[in-house]
Design a protein around this motif. Sequence first.
Motif: not given
Length: 242
Positions: A51-80
């Motif tokens: 997927g495309v993500l600009d990490v400097t965009s607060e809106q994009a990061v927030t939207d992406l995280v919500h999308k990841l949990y839309d249909s699957d509630t499994t925790a998502v770990d993170l590597v920055n």
Amino acid sequence: MTDWSHRRIAVTGAGGGIGAEISAGLARLGAQVIALDLHQPVGLPASVRTGVLDVTSEQAVTDLVHKLYDSDTTAVDLVNCAGIVENDIAAEDMSTAQFDAVLSVNLRGVFLCCREFGRQLLARGGGSIVNISSMSGNHVVNHPQRQCAYNTSKAGVSALTRSLAAEWGASGVRVNAVAPGYVDTPLNSLKPDKHERWLADTVLGRFAQPAEVFGAVRYLLSDEASFCCGTELLIDGGFSLR
Ligand SMILES: NC(=O)c1ccc[n+]([C@@H]2O[C@H](COP(=O)([O-])OP(=O)(O)OC[C@H]3O[C@@H](n4cnc5c(N)ncnc54)[C@H](O)[C@@H]3O)[C@@H](O)[C@H]2O)c1
């Protein structure tokens, strides 16, 4: 032993040298990987979701995280892993915009992703975040390597990692960092004139391969690192022994 098949892990900067290796390596272990970058990452194993993500965009990061949990509630770990570096700009000549651009990706972006992914992990009672910092957050070379914004941003990532680890560790969210030395990736292709000096300064006399950084990331994400909280693994081929 870690059961990777139950892990969902997002990787930022996954189109780059180290991020692509981390994404592919985690996928090979059986994890569900979400590989994110400014441009759609290519060349990764078919099981990797991109997927495309600009990490400097607060809106994009927030939207992406919500999308990841839309249909699957499994925790998502993170590597920055997303990061940029300025190319040899003397501090006295660096514009505010140049300084801000580096801090925005390397530090603000890490904070935004940690906060948004971290909120979800806290709500689920645990998870793991690994930030890619750099030996440059601690070791500034003077021959000269003029990159004050990068060095400052990476010192910030180290401090942010320890701060979040202290705040979230007791809630089961482990935050740790990997601090690489010189790695053979496009980030360093900007500065071919520096390579000979870098290798001379590195005890092992060579660049790290991205897979050698992945090994440290894999460890910190794994259950075997369950007592690591605010740990920063320095993977620098002996550079800091100078
Ligand atoms: N290569 C090294 O020697 C070295 C050493 C120490 C630390 N690091 C760190 O490792 C990380 C990965 O570096 P690399 O060597 O793979 O570099 P790279 O240039 O190959 O990859 C960096 C990736 O980050 C992405 N990126 C840049 N801005 C972004 C944004 N706003 N949003 C999302 N993605 C963005 C780029 O598109 C690129 O794919 C960086 O944080 C870097 O500072 C690298």
